[in-house]
Enzyme design. Structure first.
Site, PDB file in Angstrom:
ATOM      1  N   GLU A 175      36.849  48.129  26.609  1.00 42.12           N
ATOM      2  CA  GLU A 175      38.171  47.408  26.814  1.00 42.12           C
ATOM      3  C   GLU A 175      39.056  47.276  25.401  1.00 42.12           C
ATOM      4  OE1 GLU A 175      39.004  42.878  28.290  1.00 42.12           O
ATOM      5  OE2 GLU A 175      36.874  43.345  27.463  1.00 42.12           O
ATOM      6  N   LYS A 181      43.235  43.762  34.299  1.00 41.67           N
ATOM      7  CA  LYS A 181      42.136  43.261  34.364  1.00 41.67           C
ATOM      8  C   LYS A 181      42.369  41.995  35.183  1.00 41.67           C
ATOM      9  CE  LYS A 181      39.032  40.446  31.026  1.00 41.67           C
ATOM     10  NZ  LYS A 181      38.696  40.441  29.746  1.00 41.67           N
ATOM     11  N   CYS A 229      35.680  44.039  32.238  1.00 39.35           N
ATOM     12  CA  CYS A 229      34.883  42.984  31.468  1.00 39.35           C
ATOM     13  C   CYS A 229      34.393  41.672  32.401  1.00 39.35           C
ATOM     14  CB  CYS A 229      35.444  42.567  30.021  1.00 39.35           C
ATOM     15  SG  CYS A 229      34.265  41.737  28.932  1.00 39.35           S
TER      16      CYS A 229
END
Length: 640
Positions: free
Chosen positions: A47, A116, A172
């Site tokens: 990330e 994300k 994540c």
């Protein structure tokens, strides 16, 4: 290897220069080129790998974001001639929002951007200070480096030719959410999931993270590639370990060493066809509700694998970890199933044919265990030895001694005279050594067992195993038949291990008997022994090594692999044990026997399922007895 469903994937943890995208681009390019040389087709970074995850309020500065774009252009230009798809983590402004994204590039083109979704803002995480969730995204395209690119969490990247090779991305915290995006990714066809992460290290988190990735990979029946930021992130309050993990359907294939100061790469080959086969047979997976509003982006996944970067167990039915615990559980399943049947039959006696071989030994030991569970006297176990034309002193004595040692009731009935009389009745000369000669003995033995069971009000316990059922290596309505079969889902290779386990936990006398049984060649003992009285008829000389047949059976029924693929895997696994010609020879024997012997399996008695594979027509295997297999043999003849 794409033909067989294998795609090589990788995870990079780049040595980071915090808040210096241009330096990071050079390092990422170096690692992408390394991955390309190793035959990797798809690779991901962690990330925010271009900037670093711990830049804090620098994410709100033009300089960092603009330099990030320049760094991305360097990566694109430097890798445009490589046959690899790269997934780069970076911050990106879009429509007055700052997004934490994964940018996917192929051959100089940006083919998609995935933002994300779940932005953590608890404990040590404060991402909402800088980033916006994909849930608030109002556009479906963005212009980046003069390219108009789709941006969405619902992007599915699929190979143009091999459609089962498809991947999607989450970032994540998405994985840690109650309903991770990868759930929908998988239901919409993504067989591989990439996760770009920045996961800090605290005591115990590594094992938790592994369990989480493993469970998500298993739940989505996918290949799951996880790459997390390394140690060169800021250590003002946290330390990052750079954990990289590659799982396939819950099983760890590769992981790296954490806390490395230099860049590192892990890679391995995901078996996509195995995953798709598993999904197709899992009705819970296929009936799940999902949102199918996905954009499919076609890609060229390059087939660069020359030699598979994964190994397969020679003994796939044998547990690797906690062996004794697993063996104990197997014996508990077998004996508990028999005990339940005996309770239903008012604790009837058990009759078993004792040959002195592995299968009858295991079945006998299971009966003993069931009787112990029921608190019954072993005298109600009737062990019948039935010497015939091929019986040797060794097996005969082992059978007798085993029954006596466990306090069971021994009976002896020779089958020679009855078999000779039957041969005369049907006009078979006594010198004949055909299959008829062999089957006469097998059926005579079964008749004796059935009749003794009738006399005593008992039931006959079958001794045949899974491998014999797969190959049809049993006499129809002979040793093929019983009232309950305790070994029917135990393959031959596992039978040996289970008997050995009991031996290792036995008293000296029992250990001595079981040791000699384990050392005895596998044989039906239906043909006369040699002049020295030794076993002449050895099963594996006739039908092939059971270690190969069990390997073939496992990959055929557990994963639905084609026989071409099974041959490939067997060559890789047994390269130091068998020649390619030997493997092909016995694989063709397996194919012929497996396809022609279904009529026997359609008529097998009740028997407990122990592992993931069973051949019961009432449960796990429903196939026609007339299925054609000539094309399979012809295909095997063509490959080297």
């Amino acid at each position: 290897m794409l033909e067989y469903g294998f795609v090589r994937v990788g995870a990079i943890v780049n040595k980071l220069v915090l808040a210096s995208p241009l330096d990071n681009a050079k390092e990422i390019v170096k690692m992408i080129k390394k991955a390309d040389k190793e035959g990797v087709s798809i690779v991901t970074t962690p990330e925010l790998a271009l900037t670093g995850y711990t830049c804090g309020d620098l994410f709100l500065q033009d300089e960092l974001l603009d330099e990030g774009k320049k760094a991305l252009s360097i990566i694109i230009e430097s890798t445009k001639d490589l046959d690899i798809i790269s997934i780069i983590g970076m911050p990106l402004r879009c429509n007055n929002q700052l997004l934490n994204t994964a940018v996917i590039i192929e051959k100089g083109n940006i083919i998609g951007i995935v933002p994300k979704s779940y932005i953590p803002n608890y404990s040590e995480f404060y991402e909402k200070r800088w980033f916006t969730s994909s849930f608030d995204l109002r556009v479906s395209e963005v212009r980046l480096l003069n390219q108009v690119v789709p941006i969405s969490t619902k992007l599915l990247f699929r190979d143009k030719k091999y459609r089962e090779v498809s991947f999607a991305i989450e970032i994540c915290e998405d994985l840690w959410a109650v309903n991770p995006p990868s759930n929908n990714h998988a239901l919409n066809g993504a067989s591989i999931i990439f996760n770009l992460s920045s996961s800090n290290e605290i005591v115990g988190k590594d094992s938790y993270r592994r369990n989480l990735v493993s469970m998500q990979s298993a739940k989505t029946i996918s290949g799951y590639i996880y790459a997390s930021s390394g140690i060169m992130e800021s250590t003002s309050d946290l330390v990052f370990g750079g954990a990289s993990l590659i799982y396939e359907n819950g099983k760890l294939l590769k992981s790296n060493k954490r806390f490395e100061l230099e860049s590192n790469l892990i890679y391995t080959d995901i078996d996509v066809r195995r995953l798709i086969n598993e999904r197709c047979r899992n009705s819970s997976f296929t009936s799940s509700v999902y949102n199918g509003d996905y954009k499919v982006i076609e890609v060229d996944v390059c087939d660069k694998i020359k030699t598979l970067d994964r190994t397969y167990k020679m003994y796939p039915f044998i547990p690797v970890n906690d062996k004794e615990k697993r063996f104990e559980e197997i014996l508990e399943i077998q004996s508990s199933a028999l005990a339940r049947r005996l309770i239903h039959l008012n604790n009837t006696k058990c009759v078993i044919g004792m040959s002195g071989g592995l299968d009858s030994t295991l079945a006998f030991l299971v009966i003993v265990r069931a009787f112990q569970k029921l608190g019954r006297d072993n005298k109600d176990i009737i062990g019948v030895t039935m010497p015939g034309f091929g019986t040797t002193d060794r097996t005969y004595l082992n059978a007798i001694n085993l029954v006596k040692e466990y306090g069971a009731t021994l009976r002896e009935v020779s089958i020679k005279e009855a078999s000779i009389l039957h041969m005369r009745d049907i006009g078979l000369v006594e010198s004949d050594r055909s299959v008829t000669y062999e089957n006469i003995q097998a059926r005579e033995r079964t008749q004796i067992l059935m009749d003794i069971a009738n006399m005593l009000g008992g039931i006959v316990i079958g001794t045949g195993d899974l491998s014999e059922l797969a190959l049809g290596w049993c006499t129809y309505n002979g040793d093929h038949m019983s009232m309950y079969s305790v070994n029917s889902s135990i393959p031959k290779t596992l039978v040996r291990y289970l008997v050995c386990y009991v031996k290792d936990n036995s008293t000296d006398k029992r250990k001595e008997i079981l040791t000699d049984i384990l050392d005895t060649p596998i044989s039906p003992e239906l043909l006369p022994p040699d002049e020295a009285g030794n076993i002449l008829q050895k099963t594996e000389s006739s039908i092939g090594p059971y270690v190969l047949h069990d390997f073939f059976l496992y990959h055929l029924l557990r994963y639905g692999a084609s026989f071409k693929k099974i041959y490939l895997l067997a060559k890789l696994t047994f390269k130091d044990s068998f020649s390619d010609d030997e493997i092909k020879k016995w694989l063709k024997v397996f194919v012929r026997r497996f396809y022609t012997q279904q009529f026997k399996r359609n008529a097998i008695p009740d028997g407990v399922k122990v592992g993931t594979i069973s051949l019961s027509p009432r449960g796990d295997l429903r196939m026609p007895s007339e299925a054609n297999f000539k094309g399979i043999l012809e295909e095997l003849d063509k490959i080297s």
